[in-house]
Design a protein around this motif. Sequence first.
Motif: not given
Length: 263
Positions: A121-141
């Motif tokens: 849930s908070f990953e979405e808030a990080l992404l919305a602020d323009g921060l990279e979330v590495r596991n999302v970028t790399q498509g892994v858990n």
Amino acid sequence: MLPSQALSPAELRQRIRSGDHRGNTSGFAQGFVQCNLAILPAEWAADFLRFCQLNPRPCPLVGMSTSPGDVALPPLGDIDIRTDVPSYRVFREGELVDEVHDIRELWRDDLVTFALGCSFSFEEALLADGLEVRNVTQGVNVPMYRTNIPCQAAGAFAGNMVVSMRPFRAADAIRAVQICTRFPAVHGAPVHLGDPAEIGIADLSRPDYGDAVTLEEGELPVFWACGVTPQVALEKARPPFAITHSPGCMLVTDLRNSRLAVM
């Protein structure tokens, strides 16, 4: 057919229920709360509830069944808890004995369900602020690690915290702390930044759960309390029977992330 990422929570749960989605749920049904899961016999439920209350960072309670044997969680959506999680872990006497996609044959009338907030849930808030979330970028858990940070015990439930990790440069790590502090119901601010050895993690490339991600030069590993912590507590408590989600395979609810934010 819509891609899974574009499905509503109800549509995604239906796809999970039919066996068409069995992987992790990071990045799916964006905008909606995802939950960790713990299911226990009623005689163990009071102590587990107290464990959650004493350890709100790793075990933030979002919902629970209203009575033993109830398979629905009405405040969280049209849910059948026996079928609507991509993968479940089955424990007997604290030992992991099986991993299954459906628990209808295992269901009992004395079982109580706990839904706990999830860092997705908070990953979405990080992404919305323009921060990279590495596991999302790399498509892994997301990578998850056992630590030496003790939880407060409640009855037989005890053990050390599990954390999830996301790497950031220092300025972005500060921003991530500021953002996640607004989401105490989904783990809140990080519990540690920097040297993993200080919290008992020997090797970031070998997570206990999930997948390793790249740590670039100049980045800090940032660690959040993780909802896999109850699985460690179950191993310690050794209830005769328990069920959890498989790490990364969450219950996707109809509750919006924005409702959990503290402004």
